[in-house]
Motif scaffolding. Structure first.
Motif, short mmCIF file in Angstrom:
data_model
loop_
_atom_site.label_atom_id
_atom_site.label_comp_id
_atom_site.label_asym_id
_atom_site.label_seq_id
_atom_site.Cartn_x
_atom_site.Cartn_y
_atom_site.Cartn_z
N ALA A 1 0.68 -1.30 -0.17
CA ALA A 1 0.11 0.06 0.08
C ALA A 1 0.92 1.24 0.05
O ALA A 1 0.66 2.28 -0.77
N ALA A 2 1.93 1.34 0.72
CA ALA A 2 2.92 2.35 0.87
C ALA A 2 3.47 2.56 -0.58
O ALA A 2 3.53 3.63 -1.04
N LEU A 3 3.81 1.47 -0.97
CA LEU A 3 4.61 1.71 -2.58
C LEU A 3 3.43 1.98 -3.60
O LEU A 3 3.71 3.13 -4.39
N ALA A 4 2.15 1.54 -3.37
CA ALA A 4 1.14 2.13 -4.25
C ALA A 4 0.90 3.77 -4.14
O ALA A 4 0.80 4.44 -5.26
N ALA A 5 1.09 4.24 -2.96
CA ALA A 5 0.79 5.41 -2.71
C ALA A 5 1.86 6.55 -3.22
O ALA A 5 1.59 7.54 -3.81
N TYR A 6 2.97 5.83 -3.21
CA TYR A 6 4.30 6.60 -3.51
C TYR A 6 4.39 6.69 -4.92
O TYR A 6 4.09 7.83 -5.61
N PHE A 7 3.94 5.87 -5.79
CA PHE A 7 4.37 5.64 -7.22
C PHE A 7 2.88 6.24 -7.86
O PHE A 7 3.06 7.07 -9.10
N GLU A 8 1.63 6.42 -7.32
CA GLU A 8 0.70 7.08 -7.76
C GLU A 8 1.05 8.58 -7.83
O GLU A 8 0.50 9.23 -8.70
N ALA A 9 1.63 9.18 -6.76
CA ALA A 9 1.74 10.50 -6.57
C ALA A 9 3.13 11.12 -7.25
O ALA A 9 3.26 12.21 -7.56
N ALA A 10 3.91 9.92 -7.52
CA ALA A 10 5.13 10.24 -8.30
C ALA A 10 5.08 10.63 -9.62
O ALA A 10 4.07 10.62 -10.27
N ARG A 11 5.92 11.64 -10.09
CA ARG A 11 5.89 12.28 -11.31
C ARG A 11 7.42 12.16 -11.93
O ARG A 11 8.37 12.15 -11.27
N PRO A 12 7.37 12.05 -13.38
CA PRO A 12 8.71 11.92 -13.93
C PRO A 12 9.41 13.08 -13.76
O PRO A 12 9.19 14.21 -13.61
#
Length: 264
Positions: free
Chosen positions: A253-264
């Motif tokens: 869940a933590a990884l999912a939250a991070y990658f959803e918000a991450a931008r190139p």
């Protein structure tokens, strides 16, 4: 000790003699015969049970009507919204020339994934869990019996159905719907950033899809479903199965939250 009868000649006359055979050899011989007969019975029983696991092709034809809006099969079948399904068994994923497959299925094909009963069963059960970016809008067929019937029908249109192993494929996989309680976990993106280094050693932070899919900006729910599909060995990728298997529900869940918000 037991004996077996034979003959010998002494002074030109035949006499009956008894050749002594150790009892342990007799026991071994009887044991081998019983084991052989037992194995034969087991093989026969297994073969009978095995052959009964394939579904009913006639019922499968009726199930296929729902698929026929997008797919065709049989003589003259052509690509439509989805690829034609002639020869689907034993075909490499994304293997129909001229059809525009999703990146995910194309990668699977390049990795050597070949459709068999098991993999098709998983894909039809939950297409999005199997390949997140699949363009097939179908939500999946949950009934294991109907899936077996459908695949039995499609199997008729492979090059030589009798030679296609029914494999453990027909052992129905688990319904891969992720528990609502798992989907409801609110991941900590900062913790996800801390955990992400193993992911970003392969998945580029630029978001590029050069051979390895980009996961930057991926919806959190899709990420969670995909990771649990690997964790439960629903998706066929040994490296990702290993990586996901080491993660807890909270870490995913933590990884999912991070990658959803991450931008190139």
């Amino acid at each position: 000790m037991i004996g077996t009868r034979g003959h010998c000649t002494q002074n030109g006359m035949k006499k009956n003699i008894q050749r002594v055979v150790p009892a342990r050899y007799r026991f071994c011989t009887l044991w081998k015969r019983r084991v052989t007969l037992g194995l034969a019975a087991m093989i026969f029983a297994a073969t009978s049970a095995f052959s009964n696991e394939i579904g009913d092709a006639e019922k499968g034809e009726a199930v296929f009507r729902e698929c026929s809006e997008c797919h065709s099969v049989g003589q003259g079948a052509k690509n439509r919204v989805g690829p034609h399904l002639n020869g689907i068994f034993g075909r490499r994923a994304a293997g129909v020339d001229g059809f525009d497959y999703s990146n995910g299925l194309t990668r699977m094909g390049k990795d050597g994934l070949v459709w068999n009963f098991d993999l098709l069963d998983r894909y039809v059960q939950n297409p999005k869990a199997f390949a997140s970016d699949t363009r097939m809008a179908y939500k999946g067929l949950k009934d294991a019996g109907q899936r077996s019937d459908l695949l039995s029908f499609l199997r008729r249109y492979s090059d030589d159905p009798s030679n296609i192993p029914e494999a453990a494929p027909t052992a129905a996989g688990t319904d891969h719907s992720v528990d609502a309680a798992i989907l409801a976990i609110q991941g900590d993106p900062d913790y996800g950033a801390y955990l992400s280094s193993e992911c970003t050693s392969c998945h580029q932070l630029s978001g590029n899809n050069d051979g390895i899919p980009g996961i930057i900006g991926w919806p959190a729910e899709d990420f969670v479903v995909a990771m649990h599909a690997y964790k439960d060995k629903f998706r066929p990728h040994p490296v990702m199965q290993m990586m996901a298997g080491r993660l807890s529900n909270e870490e995913i869940a933590a990884l999912a939250a991070y990658f959803e918000a991450a931008r190139p």
